[in-house]
Design a protein around this motif. Structure first.
Motif, mmCIF file in Angstrom:
data_model
loop_
_atom_site.group_PDB
_atom_site.id
_atom_site.type_symbol
_atom_site.label_atom_id
_atom_site.label_comp_id
_atom_site.label_asym_id
_atom_site.label_seq_id
_atom_site.Cartn_x
_atom_site.Cartn_y
_atom_site.Cartn_z
ATOM 1 N N ALA A 102 -0.095 16.754 8.112
ATOM 2 C CA ALA A 102 -1.431 17.357 8.198
ATOM 3 C C ALA A 102 -2.367 16.526 9.069
ATOM 4 C CB ALA A 102 -2.015 17.525 6.802
ATOM 5 N N ALA A 103 -2.112 15.222 9.144
ATOM 6 C CA ALA A 103 -2.914 14.332 9.989
ATOM 7 C C ALA A 103 -2.328 14.183 11.387
ATOM 8 C CB ALA A 103 -3.034 12.957 9.323
ATOM 9 N N GLY A 104 -1.333 15.021 11.717
ATOM 10 C CA GLY A 104 -0.729 14.983 13.039
ATOM 11 C C GLY A 104 0.299 13.904 13.226
ATOM 12 N N GLY A 105 0.799 13.361 12.124
ATOM 13 C CA GLY A 105 1.726 12.246 12.206
ATOM 14 C C GLY A 105 3.152 12.620 11.861
ATOM 15 N N SER A 106 3.967 11.586 11.691
ATOM 16 C CA SER A 106 5.376 11.761 11.334
ATOM 17 C C SER A 106 5.824 10.547 10.542
ATOM 18 C CB SER A 106 6.237 11.907 12.592
ATOM 19 O OG SER A 106 6.247 10.690 13.336
ATOM 20 N N ALA A 107 6.940 10.719 9.828
ATOM 21 C CA ALA A 107 7.500 9.587 9.087
ATOM 22 C C ALA A 107 7.905 8.473 10.043
ATOM 23 C CB ALA A 107 8.689 10.052 8.257
ATOM 24 N N TYR A 108 8.422 8.835 11.211
ATOM 25 C CA TYR A 108 8.841 7.817 12.181
ATOM 26 C C TYR A 108 7.637 7.045 12.710
ATOM 27 C CZ TYR A 108 10.715 5.751 16.485
ATOM 28 O OH TYR A 108 11.067 4.878 17.485
ATOM 29 N N ALA A 109 6.553 7.742 13.067
ATOM 30 C CA ALA A 109 5.349 7.045 13.534
ATOM 31 C C ALA A 109 4.808 6.115 12.450
ATOM 32 C CB ALA A 109 4.286 8.055 13.952
ATOM 33 N N THR A 110 4.848 6.576 11.201
ATOM 34 C CA THR A 110 4.320 5.779 10.092
ATOM 35 C C THR A 110 5.160 4.523 9.866
ATOM 36 O OG1 THR A 110 3.491 7.812 9.074
ATOM 37 C CG2 THR A 110 3.646 5.868 7.670
ATOM 38 N N ALA A 150 0.296 -10.752 7.308
ATOM 39 C CA ALA A 150 1.710 -10.632 7.669
ATOM 40 C C ALA A 150 2.030 -11.501 8.873
ATOM 41 C CB ALA A 150 2.049 -9.168 7.964
ATOM 42 N N GLY A 151 1.108 -11.546 9.844
ATOM 43 C CA GLY A 151 1.321 -12.399 11.006
ATOM 44 C C GLY A 151 1.389 -13.867 10.654
ATOM 45 N N ALA A 152 0.748 -14.234 9.530
ATOM 46 C CA ALA A 152 0.772 -15.627 9.069
ATOM 47 C C ALA A 152 1.915 -15.891 8.099
ATOM 48 C CB ALA A 152 -0.565 -15.971 8.406
ATOM 49 N N GLY A 153 2.765 -14.887 7.859
ATOM 50 C CA GLY A 153 3.949 -15.102 7.030
ATOM 51 C C GLY A 153 3.859 -14.612 5.608
ATOM 52 N N HIS A 154 2.782 -13.894 5.243
ATOM 53 C CA HIS A 154 2.715 -13.380 3.872
ATOM 54 C C HIS A 154 3.443 -12.041 3.808
ATOM 55 C CE1 HIS A 154 1.203 -13.380 -0.208
ATOM 56 N NE2 HIS A 154 0.987 -12.077 -0.066
ATOM 57 N N PRO A 155 4.226 -11.783 2.748
ATOM 58 C CA PRO A 155 4.977 -10.517 2.658
ATOM 59 C C PRO A 155 4.057 -9.319 2.413
ATOM 60 C CG PRO A 155 5.247 -11.800 0.651
ATOM 61 C CD PRO A 155 4.542 -12.691 1.621
ATOM 62 N N VAL A 156 4.219 -8.312 3.274
ATOM 63 C CA VAL A 156 3.433 -7.084 3.201
ATOM 64 C C VAL A 156 4.390 -5.913 3.338
ATOM 65 C CG1 VAL A 156 1.742 -5.677 4.446
ATOM 66 C CG2 VAL A 156 1.307 -8.110 4.093
ATOM 67 N N GLN A 157 4.148 -4.840 2.598
ATOM 68 C CA GLN A 157 5.027 -3.673 2.676
ATOM 69 C C GLN A 157 4.218 -2.399 2.479
ATOM 70 O OE1 GLN A 157 6.609 -3.364 -1.912
ATOM 71 N NE2 GLN A 157 7.679 -4.766 -0.546
ATOM 72 N N PHE A 158 4.830 -1.262 2.838
ATOM 73 C CA PHE A 158 4.140 0.021 2.734
ATOM 74 C C PHE A 158 5.070 1.082 2.166
ATOM 75 C CE2 PHE A 158 1.878 -2.245 6.039
ATOM 76 C CZ PHE A 158 0.551 -2.016 5.715
ATOM 77 N N GLN A 159 4.464 1.974 1.385
ATOM 78 C CA GLN A 159 5.061 3.265 1.076
ATOM 79 C C GLN A 159 4.257 4.288 1.865
ATOM 80 O OE1 GLN A 159 4.294 6.180 -2.398
ATOM 81 N NE2 GLN A 159 5.765 4.702 -3.223
ATOM 82 N N THR A 160 4.920 5.254 2.461
ATOM 83 C CA THR A 160 4.182 6.254 3.208
ATOM 84 C C THR A 160 3.468 7.219 2.265
ATOM 85 O OG1 THR A 160 5.878 7.978 3.321
ATOM 86 C CG2 THR A 160 6.033 6.178 4.929
ATOM 87 N N ALA A 161 2.480 7.922 2.801
ATOM 88 C CA ALA A 161 1.931 9.080 2.120
ATOM 89 C C ALA A 161 3.010 10.159 2.056
ATOM 90 C CB ALA A 161 0.701 9.581 2.865
ATOM 91 N N ASN A 170 0.857 -1.173 0.000
ATOM 92 C CA ASN A 170 0.000 0.000 0.000
ATOM 93 C C ASN A 170 0.899 1.229 0.000
ATOM 94 O OD1 ASN A 170 -1.223 2.155 2.244
ATOM 95 N ND2 ASN A 170 -2.621 1.641 0.578
ATOM 96 N N ASN A 171 0.536 2.232 -0.789
ATOM 97 C CA ASN A 171 1.377 3.415 -0.967
ATOM 98 C C ASN A 171 0.803 4.662 -0.308
ATOM 99 O OD1 ASN A 171 2.902 1.697 -2.518
ATOM 100 N ND2 ASN A 171 2.479 2.703 -4.465
ATOM 101 N N SER A 172 -0.029 4.489 0.724
ATOM 102 C CA SER A 172 -0.760 5.621 1.288
ATOM 103 C C SER A 172 -0.660 5.719 2.805
ATOM 104 C CB SER A 172 -2.249 5.512 0.914
ATOM 105 O OG SER A 172 -2.438 5.244 -0.447
ATOM 106 N N LEU A 173 0.230 4.996 3.429
ATOM 107 C CA LEU A 173 0.209 4.871 4.890
ATOM 108 C C LEU A 173 0.588 6.179 5.579
ATOM 109 C CD1 LEU A 173 -0.204 2.906 7.262
ATOM 110 C CD2 LEU A 173 2.243 2.414 7.165
ATOM 111 N N SER A 174 -0.150 6.494 6.627
ATOM 112 C CA SER A 174 0.109 7.654 7.469
ATOM 113 C C SER A 174 -0.252 7.281 8.897
ATOM 114 C CB SER A 174 -0.742 8.845 6.997
ATOM 115 O OG SER A 174 -0.688 9.915 7.920
#
Length: 361
Positions: free
Chosen positions: A305-313, A287-298, A257-261
């Protein structure tokens, strides 16, 4: 053995890259850069991989070209950076859609023109992505890509992008714009054709790239489609497509997913996109069952703007079983919650441990 070498082996990379891989080449595991030339050299050792964006128009400017000199040079440049920066993994973001070559855009009944991006009001030309001729041409491009990646074992993953419009995200096609969806429907678009086209693209990646040990990722969002002349969003369709990919591609079919925040709440990272909750929960369970999952941040602006940070994401991704988090442009300037050397090391350790638990082929 140095600690870094232990992590490389844990994540599945052949040590020293001395020989062509057997089975899966490895995982693009850890913090990743999407624009390495913008990363300060002093901070490169906080990362574990590089994502190269490569438009189809660069790969194959003419139909008789298997894999262009310009595309080969782009692979070479990324490989030249990797050892100096300490990047053991390289991921390829193929981009089709509006960045398909002109000859491919004309396939089928011709392109869809004036396709509006509501993010910035720009207009583009996109293909009839569901058309057999267009999909067949994309598959031939993959043959050329396979030839280029053979003998280049740092490249461990490529994105599935045949059915995209403006971004390498096949579930989001700007169908909320009335003119876009009316044009697509008039040209023959249906939801069944759209889903069938994505499944065909997955099958082509599996047939052509899996024998090399190269995984293929799909960037998922809540599925957009057209029903009764209006846009509809179906998270259930997204989950069904995920399961199709897992069933048909196994450990070579990466969910992305390329939208994580995310932001911190009570000392825990909490994702900020309520409409994505069902999809994210499904990804975390897999992912807990062993399937590969990855993220691109927003983008960093959207995260902040959503009160977050790259580190939190990145922390949310690591704690929910992901094997990697691709950081946004400007992550080094996120000074309120900086990813310093210590935090980067902890995140990379956790991503490597997650990658080590993914199912082996």
């Amino acid at each position: 053995m140095r600690r870094r070498g232990v992590l490389l082996l844990a994540a599945g990379l052949p040590f020293g890259l001395r020989s062509a891989p057997t089975g899966l080449r490895g995982r693009a595991a850890g913090l990743l850069a999407r624009e390495d030339h913008l990363v300060r050299p002093a901070n490169q050792d906080r990362l574990r991989g590089l994502v190269l964006r490569l438009p189809w128009s660069v790969v194959q400017p003419e139909p008789e070209v298997g894999f262009s000199d310009a595309a080969t040079a782009a692979l070479d440049r990324a490989e030249a950076v990797a050892p100096d920066a300490g990047y053991p993994f390289l991921k390829l973001r193929l981009v089709a859609g509006s960045e398909s070559p002109d000859w491919a855009l004309r396939l089928g009944d011709g392109p869809l023109t004036g396709w509006l991006d509501p993010e910035d009001d720009s207009r583009h030309t996109v293909p009839q992505w569901w058309h057999d001729d267009f999909l067949a041409a994309y598959e031939r491009m993959l043959d050329g890509l396979a030839g280029a990646l053979r003998g280049r074992p740092r490249w461990v993953e490529a994105t599935v992008s045949a059915t995209c419009t403006l971004y390498a995200e096949p579930c989001v096609k700007q169908l909320g714009v009335a003119a876009n969806r009316d044009q697509a429907v008039a040209a023959g678009y249906t939801d069944d054709k759209d889903q069938a086209a994505l499944k065909r693209a997955m099958a082509a990646h599996h047939r052509i790239l899996t024998p090399l040990g190269v995984a293929s990722s799909v960037a998922y969002n809540p599925w957009q489609t057209v029903a009764d002349g209006a846009v509809q969003v179906s998270p259930a369709t997204t989950i069904a497509l995920m399961e199709h990919q897992r069933t048909t591609m196994g450990p070579y079919g990466v969910w992305a997913n390329n939208s994580l925040s995310a932001r911190w709440e009570g000392g825990e990272p909490v994702q900020t996109r309520s409409g994505y909750e069902a999809m994210y929960q499904h990804m975390a369970a897999a992912a807990g069952a062993g399937h590969p999952v990855q993220f691109q941040t927003a983008t960093l602006a959207k995260i902040q703007a959503a009160g977050g940070s790259a580190y939190a994401t990145a922390s949310w991704a690591a704690r929910h079983g992901a094997v990697s988090a691709e950081l946004p442009r400007g992550w080094e300037q996120d000074t309120g919650d900086v990813i310093d050397q210590g935090r980067a090391g902890e995140l990379n350790d956790r991503f490597a441990a997650n990658a080590a638990r993914t199912v082996s082929p």
